[in-house]
Design a protein around this motif. Structure first.
Motif, PDB file in Angstrom:
ATOM      1  N   GLN A 130       0.871  -1.171   0.000  1.00  0.00           N
ATOM      2  CA  GLN A 130       0.000   0.000   0.000  1.00  0.00           C
ATOM      3  C   GLN A 130       0.910   1.223   0.000  1.00  0.00           C
ATOM      4  OE1 GLN A 130      -3.481  -0.234   0.148  1.00  0.00           O
ATOM      5  NE2 GLN A 130      -3.111  -2.411  -0.093  1.00  0.00           N
ATOM      6  N   ASN A 131       0.580   2.227  -0.778  1.00  0.00           N
ATOM      7  CA  ASN A 131       1.420   3.418  -0.823  1.00  0.00           C
ATOM      8  C   ASN A 131       0.933   4.433   0.203  1.00  0.00           C
ATOM      9  OD1 ASN A 131       3.687   4.690  -1.933  1.00  0.00           O
ATOM     10  ND2 ASN A 131       2.359   6.077  -3.066  1.00  0.00           N
ATOM     11  N   LYS A 132       1.796   4.797   1.146  1.00  0.00           N
ATOM     12  CA  LYS A 132       1.468   5.834   2.134  1.00  0.00           C
ATOM     13  C   LYS A 132       2.057   7.146   1.647  1.00  0.00           C
ATOM     14  CE  LYS A 132       1.803   7.231   6.926  1.00  0.00           C
ATOM     15  NZ  LYS A 132       2.325   8.558   6.616  1.00  0.00           N
ATOM     16  N   GLU A 133       1.175   8.071   1.361  1.00  0.00           N
ATOM     17  CA  GLU A 133       1.589   9.393   0.880  1.00  0.00           C
ATOM     18  C   GLU A 133       1.980  10.285   2.048  1.00  0.00           C
ATOM     19  OE1 GLU A 133       1.834   9.997  -2.304  1.00  0.00           O
ATOM     20  OE2 GLU A 133       0.744   8.262  -3.071  1.00  0.00           O
ATOM     21  N   THR A 134       2.720  11.339   1.765  1.00  0.00           N
ATOM     22  CA  THR A 134       3.172  12.288   2.788  1.00  0.00           C
ATOM     23  C   THR A 134       2.003  12.878   3.573  1.00  0.00           C
ATOM     24  OG1 THR A 134       5.062  12.849   1.424  1.00  0.00           O
ATOM     25  CG2 THR A 134       4.502  14.410   3.153  1.00  0.00           C
ATOM     26  N   PHE A 135       0.881  13.123   2.910  1.00  0.00           N
ATOM     27  CA  PHE A 135      -0.257  13.787   3.535  1.00  0.00           C
ATOM     28  C   PHE A 135      -1.281  12.795   4.102  1.00  0.00           C
ATOM     29  CE2 PHE A 135      -0.656  13.446  -1.044  1.00  0.00           C
ATOM     30  CZ  PHE A 135      -1.831  12.718  -1.176  1.00  0.00           C
ATOM     31  N   THR A 136      -0.919  11.530   4.157  1.00  0.00           N
ATOM     32  CA  THR A 136      -1.828  10.497   4.648  1.00  0.00           C
ATOM     33  C   THR A 136      -1.315   9.933   5.963  1.00  0.00           C
ATOM     34  OG1 THR A 136      -2.338   9.874   2.368  1.00  0.00           O
ATOM     35  CG2 THR A 136      -2.932   8.295   4.061  1.00  0.00           C
ATOM     36  N   SER A 137      -2.223   9.772   6.933  1.00  0.00           N
ATOM     37  CA  SER A 137      -1.853   9.077   8.171  1.00  0.00           C
ATOM     38  C   SER A 137      -2.368   7.640   8.074  1.00  0.00           C
ATOM     39  CB  SER A 137      -2.398   9.795   9.404  1.00  0.00           C
ATOM     40  OG  SER A 137      -3.800   9.846   9.390  1.00  0.00           O
ATOM     41  N   PHE A 138      -1.845   6.803   8.926  1.00  0.00           N
ATOM     42  CA  PHE A 138      -2.053   5.371   8.849  1.00  0.00           C
ATOM     43  C   PHE A 138      -2.338   4.916  10.278  1.00  0.00           C
ATOM     44  CE2 PHE A 138      -1.142   1.595   6.403  1.00  0.00           C
ATOM     45  CZ  PHE A 138      -0.483   0.699   7.210  1.00  0.00           C
ATOM     46  N   ARG A 139      -3.585   4.544  10.584  1.00  0.00           N
ATOM     47  CA  ARG A 139      -3.958   4.149  11.949  1.00  0.00           C
ATOM     48  C   ARG A 139      -4.099   2.626  12.006  1.00  0.00           C
ATOM     49  NH1 ARG A 139      -8.429   7.652  13.768  1.00  0.00           N
ATOM     50  NH2 ARG A 139      -9.679   6.477  12.295  1.00  0.00           N
ATOM     51  N   VAL A 140      -3.516   2.028  13.057  1.00  0.00           N
ATOM     52  CA  VAL A 140      -3.527   0.579  13.190  1.00  0.00           C
ATOM     53  C   VAL A 140      -4.101   0.205  14.556  1.00  0.00           C
ATOM     54  CG1 VAL A 140      -2.136  -1.522  13.201  1.00  0.00           C
ATOM     55  CG2 VAL A 140      -1.451   0.419  11.763  1.00  0.00           C
ATOM     56  N   GLN A 141      -5.039  -0.728  14.543  1.00  0.00           N
ATOM     57  CA  GLN A 141      -5.555  -1.330  15.772  1.00  0.00           C
ATOM     58  C   GLN A 141      -5.257  -2.821  15.674  1.00  0.00           C
ATOM     59  OE1 GLN A 141      -9.845  -1.928  16.521  1.00  0.00           O
ATOM     60  NE2 GLN A 141      -9.494  -0.706  18.361  1.00  0.00           N
ATOM     61  N   TRP A 142      -4.500  -3.336  16.630  1.00  0.00           N
ATOM     62  CA  TRP A 142      -4.014  -4.710  16.582  1.00  0.00           C
ATOM     63  C   TRP A 142      -4.562  -5.473  17.773  1.00  0.00           C
ATOM     64  CZ3 TRP A 142       1.100  -5.065  13.770  1.00  0.00           C
ATOM     65  CH2 TRP A 142       1.442  -6.396  13.491  1.00  0.00           C
ATOM     66  N   LEU A 143      -5.404  -6.459  17.506  1.00  0.00           N
ATOM     67  CA  LEU A 143      -6.032  -7.268  18.547  1.00  0.00           C
ATOM     68  C   LEU A 143      -5.305  -8.610  18.641  1.00  0.00           C
ATOM     69  CD1 LEU A 143      -8.467  -8.038  20.446  1.00  0.00           C
ATOM     70  CD2 LEU A 143      -9.524  -8.963  18.380  1.00  0.00           C
ATOM     71  N   VAL A 144      -4.895  -8.971  19.849  1.00  0.00           N
ATOM     72  CA  VAL A 144      -4.296 -10.274  20.107  1.00  0.00           C
ATOM     73  C   VAL A 144      -5.197 -10.975  21.120  1.00  0.00           C
ATOM     74  CG1 VAL A 144      -2.248 -11.518  20.902  1.00  0.00           C
ATOM     75  CG2 VAL A 144      -1.993  -9.329  19.703  1.00  0.00           C
ATOM     76  N   ALA A 145      -5.750 -12.114  20.715  1.00  0.00           N
ATOM     77  CA  ALA A 145      -6.683 -12.864  21.588  1.00  0.00           C
ATOM     78  C   ALA A 145      -6.014 -14.154  22.043  1.00  0.00           C
ATOM     79  CB  ALA A 145      -7.961 -13.162  20.817  1.00  0.00           C
ATOM     80  N   TYR A 146      -6.278 -14.509  23.305  1.00  0.00           N
ATOM     81  CA  TYR A 146      -5.702 -15.704  23.918  1.00  0.00           C
ATOM     82  C   TYR A 146      -6.830 -16.682  24.231  1.00  0.00           C
ATOM     83  CZ  TYR A 146      -2.347 -11.971  24.645  1.00  0.00           C
ATOM     84  OH  TYR A 146      -1.507 -10.909  24.453  1.00  0.00           O
ATOM     85  N   GLN A 147      -6.697 -17.924  23.750  1.00  0.00           N
ATOM     86  CA  GLN A 147      -7.741 -18.934  23.983  1.00  0.00           C
ATOM     87  C   GLN A 147      -7.143 -20.144  24.657  1.00  0.00           C
ATOM     88  OE1 GLN A 147      -9.365 -19.744  20.136  1.00  0.00           O
ATOM     89  NE2 GLN A 147      -9.974 -17.654  19.798  1.00  0.00           N
TER      90      GLN A 147
END
Length: 147
Positions: A130-147
């Motif tokens: 994916q190309n991230k441009e200078t004027f673009t922000s990139f938000r990440v939510q990372w879920l780790v589940a334990y079973q």
């Protein structure tokens, strides 16, 4: 001995001018060093520091359990988590935002680390570039589940 299964997902949003312009969801992979990290954190006195940073890289080589780092981490492409990880009974959520001007160019991998540089990688995900441009922000939510 009981086996613990670790799963989850990674949600990515590209944001331009305050609007979400693209969203993607990927399956999480906890790598071997991440499993060792989880075991260490369950000790009465853990020796490894808590996860604190997220990094992006320009390679989209498939994630493998033995990965100990990103294939091509982008210089200046590691940021502190937006807040302390949210934890409930069986999951941890990590969030980070790569603001405008951070990690520009092709992005194809992400990882969670316990240091501003180097450190132990808990999770890695690889995806189509994916190309991230200078004027673009990139938000990440990372879920780790334990079973």
């Amino acid at each position: 001995m009981d086996q613990v299964k670790v799963t989850g997902e990674v949600r990515i949003e590209f944001i331009c001018d305050g609007l979400v312009v693209a969203k993607q969801v990927f399956e999480n992979m906890v790598v071997t060093s991440g499993l060792n990290y989880i075991a260490d954190r369950m000790k009465p006195t853990p020796t490894l520091p808590m996860m604190s940073h997220m990094a992006m890289g320009s390679s989209n080589t498939l994630a493998e359990k033995w990965n100990a780092g990103l294939y091509a981490e982008i210089a200046g492409g590691r940021v502190a988590l937006s807040s302390a990880p949210y934890q409930s009974a069986n999951q941890t959520v990590y969030e980070a935002t790569f603001q405008n001007g951070i990690g520009n160019g092709p992005i194809g991998e992400l990882g969670i680390f316990n240091s501003a540089s180097g450190g132990t990688m808990k999770c890695r995900v690889a995806f189509a570039l994916q190309n991230k441009e200078t004027f673009t922000s990139f938000r990440v939510q990372w879920l780790v589940a334990y079973q």
